[in-house]
Design a protein around this motif. Structure first.
Motif, short mmCIF file in Angstrom:
data_model
loop_
_atom_site.label_atom_id
_atom_site.label_comp_id
_atom_site.label_asym_id
_atom_site.label_seq_id
_atom_site.Cartn_x
_atom_site.Cartn_y
_atom_site.Cartn_z
N ALA A 254 0.83 -1.21 0.00
CA ALA A 254 0.00 0.00 0.00
C ALA A 254 0.86 1.26 0.00
CB ALA A 254 -0.92 0.00 1.21
N ASP A 255 2.02 1.20 0.66
CA ASP A 255 2.90 2.38 0.68
C ASP A 255 3.38 2.72 -0.72
OD1 ASP A 255 2.65 2.69 3.37
OD2 ASP A 255 4.55 1.72 3.88
N ALA A 256 3.69 1.71 -1.50
CA ALA A 256 4.13 1.94 -2.88
C ALA A 256 3.02 2.56 -3.71
CB ALA A 256 4.61 0.64 -3.51
N LYS A 257 1.78 2.14 -3.46
CA LYS A 257 0.65 2.71 -4.21
C LYS A 257 0.38 4.15 -3.77
CE LYS A 257 -1.52 -1.72 -5.20
NZ LYS A 257 -2.71 -2.59 -5.05
N MET A 258 0.51 4.43 -2.48
CA MET A 258 0.39 5.81 -2.02
C MET A 258 1.45 6.69 -2.68
SD MET A 258 -0.22 5.27 2.09
CE MET A 258 -0.11 7.01 2.44
N ASP A 259 2.69 6.16 -2.74
CA ASP A 259 3.78 6.92 -3.36
C ASP A 259 3.50 7.16 -4.84
OD1 ASP A 259 6.52 8.03 -3.08
OD2 ASP A 259 6.97 6.52 -4.59
N GLY A 260 2.91 6.17 -5.49
CA GLY A 260 2.58 6.35 -6.91
C GLY A 260 1.53 7.42 -7.12
N ALA A 261 0.53 7.47 -6.22
CA ALA A 261 -0.52 8.50 -6.34
C ALA A 261 0.06 9.89 -6.11
CB ALA A 261 -1.63 8.21 -5.33
N LEU A 262 0.95 10.00 -5.13
CA LEU A 262 1.61 11.29 -4.88
C LEU A 262 2.52 11.68 -6.04
CD1 LEU A 262 2.53 10.71 -1.12
CD2 LEU A 262 0.93 12.44 -1.98
N ALA A 263 3.25 10.70 -6.58
CA ALA A 263 4.18 10.99 -7.67
C ALA A 263 3.46 11.51 -8.91
CB ALA A 263 4.98 9.73 -8.03
N ALA A 264 2.28 10.93 -9.20
CA ALA A 264 1.53 11.35 -10.39
C ALA A 264 1.14 12.82 -10.32
CB ALA A 264 0.27 10.49 -10.53
N PRO B 67 -10.45 8.19 -17.86
CA PRO B 67 -10.36 6.92 -17.13
C PRO B 67 -9.13 6.85 -16.24
CG PRO B 67 -11.02 6.53 -19.40
CD PRO B 67 -10.62 7.97 -19.31
N ARG B 68 -7.98 7.35 -16.74
CA ARG B 68 -6.76 7.31 -15.94
C ARG B 68 -6.90 8.20 -14.70
NH1 ARG B 68 -1.20 8.63 -18.87
NH2 ARG B 68 -1.84 6.74 -20.00
N VAL B 69 -7.47 9.39 -14.89
CA VAL B 69 -7.67 10.28 -13.75
C VAL B 69 -8.66 9.68 -12.77
CG1 VAL B 69 -8.51 12.55 -13.05
CG2 VAL B 69 -7.08 12.34 -15.08
N ALA B 70 -9.72 9.06 -13.28
CA ALA B 70 -10.72 8.45 -12.40
C ALA B 70 -10.09 7.33 -11.57
CB ALA B 70 -11.88 7.91 -13.23
N ARG B 71 -9.21 6.54 -12.19
CA ARG B 71 -8.53 5.48 -11.43
C ARG B 71 -7.62 6.09 -10.37
NH1 ARG B 71 -8.18 3.05 -16.57
NH2 ARG B 71 -6.05 3.83 -16.86
N TRP B 72 -6.93 7.18 -10.73
CA TRP B 72 -6.07 7.86 -9.75
C TRP B 72 -6.89 8.38 -8.59
CZ3 TRP B 72 -5.98 13.12 -8.36
CH2 TRP B 72 -4.91 13.51 -7.56
N LEU B 73 -8.04 8.97 -8.86
CA LEU B 73 -8.91 9.46 -7.79
C LEU B 73 -9.37 8.32 -6.89
CD1 LEU B 73 -11.03 12.06 -9.76
CD2 LEU B 73 -9.56 12.56 -7.82
N GLY B 74 -9.64 7.17 -7.50
CA GLY B 74 -10.02 6.02 -6.71
C GLY B 74 -8.90 5.59 -5.77
N ASP B 75 -7.66 5.59 -6.26
CA ASP B 75 -6.52 5.25 -5.41
C ASP B 75 -6.36 6.26 -4.28
OD1 ASP B 75 -5.94 3.04 -6.94
OD2 ASP B 75 -4.38 4.03 -8.13
#
Length: 394
Positions: free
Chosen positions: A27-37, A68-76
């Motif tokens: 989950a930390d890696a996914k949080m980092d990915g959301a912040l990085a984007a 769709p990409r932004v919507a997925r990012w918002l979901g994360d």
């Protein structure tokens, strides 16, 4: 130590370890990915501004222009961060990555976390919004309005009702609870008995019970220029709450260079909001002139102008109208903002001119607004009220 390094790693962003020697997993890696984007473009996360980057430019490689990409990012984002953080990240995404156009797509609207700032953005896009996105946008606005009503309505009704009861004085209070002891003591100081160290009241001053008739007229005059978006949202909610009280006759008028009376929409603040048009110029003088015509009982009226005071009309005429209203006995209040953010950029010269004629201009938070209305109903000194309750004033 590991938890401390983990937090630093999330703040710094960048490569696999970013100099910390600490890698992220799960989950930390996914949080980092959301912040990085969102934040690993110009300025990044570590620029000393609360991890929010410098707000300049955009990072096309992060989220791109795909709904769709932004919507997925918002979901994360909603999965891994609390709602208050989600709202900040959404606002940053709209500003930094120029996602305004994507808000016109239903898929995007269904993924966002509703908040006041998002409502302001949607209202600004109202006239260009395609029909297929309109219902999704309306659902977002309604969710925010209903949450604000749950938070603010009961407090507002209680404060206003109490003020109306207290403002109706009587010399024959029917119950002990109706006696205004402070006023009663002051009225009977001549009856002080030194030998008994007490005051013997020969005349009582009390509160009359609430009347069914209209006791106050309230006119909300709201600047709908783009910088006032949050104020427009809160004004609509408060207007609807005040309009539900039979002891008040409430009107709401919005303006830019034109003036629109939305009083007939006060029963539904969502419809009222969609009747506004954020952006454009400002003609405060014209708006005040219209509102003067709505007031039938000056000595029982409260006029609330909500504006940053940047006047595009006739400034001297605007100031003369305000002076005439105060001389007629109207309680005039000028709010530079009705929002959680405090005072925005505003015209200091006009604010100072109003203060010189006894009309203070200050920003007010939504939580303080019910008490402000109570103070106005009781005709307390609004300048003193602002000094006690509000930090940002003219």
């Amino acid at each position: 130590m590991d938890e401390r390094m983990r937090r630093w790693r999330l703040v710094l962003g960048g490569g696999d370890a970013d100099g910390t020697g600490f890698g992220l997993q799960g989950a930390d890696a996914k949080m980092d990915g959301a912040l990085a984007a969102l934040y690993d473009g110009q300025g990044g996360r570590g620029d000393g501004r609360d991890g929010r980057g410098d707000g300049q430019g955009s990072r096309a490689g992060g989220l791109g222009a795909s709904a769709p990409r932004v919507a997925r990012w918002l979901g994360d984002v909603r999965t891994y961060f609390p709602s208050t953080v989600v709202q900040v990240m959404q606002k940053d995404a709209i500003e930094r990555l120029n996602l305004t156009r994507l808000l016109l797509e239903p898929e995007m609207l269904e993924a966002v976390e509703p908040d006041v700032h998002l409502v302001g953005t949607l209202l600004a896009l109202n006239r260009v919004m395609p029909e297929q996105a309109r219902e999704s946008a309306r659902a977002v606005v309604r969710a925010v309005v209903e949450e604000l009503e749950r938070r603010l309505a009961q407090k507002t009704r209680a404060a206003v009702t109490g003020a109306l009861d207290r403002s109706a004085r009587t010399h024959r209070p029917k119950r002990v609870a109706d006696i205004d002891w402070n006023r009663t003591i002051r009225a009977n100081l001549k009856n002080y008995l030194p030998e008994r160290n007490t005051v013997v009241p020969s005349r009582l001053v009390g509160y009359a019970r609430r009347q069914r008739a209209v006791q106050r007229e309230v006119v909300l005059c709201v600047d709908q220029s783009g910088s006032m978006a949050a104020s427009v949202v809160y004004s609509s909610v408060f207007g609807a709450v005040l309009a539900s009280m039979r002891s008040l006759r409430t009107s709401i008028v919005v303006f830019d260079t034109a003036v629109v009376d939305l009083t007939d929409q006060l029963h539904d603040p969502v419809e009222l909001l969609f009747g506004t048009q954020l952006g454009g110029g400002t003609d405060i003088n014209r708006a005040i002139a219209y509102c003067q015509g709505l007031i039938t009982r000056p000595s029982d009226s409260i006029f609330v102008l909500i504006s940053d005071l940047y006047e595009g009309g006739v400034r001297q005429e605007m100031l003369r109208r305000v002076a005439a209203m105060t001389q007629a006995g109207i309680q005039v209040i000028v709010l530079l903002a009705l929002s959680d953010e405090g005072a925005p950029f505003y015209d200091h010269e006009n604010a100072a001119a109003l203060a010189a004629m006894g009309v203070p201009a200050f920003a007010c938070t939504p939580d303080a607004f019910p008490d402000l209305m109570a103070a106005a109903i009781e005709r307390r000194d609004i300048t003193q009220w602002a000094e006690r309750h509000v930090g940002a004033r003219s």
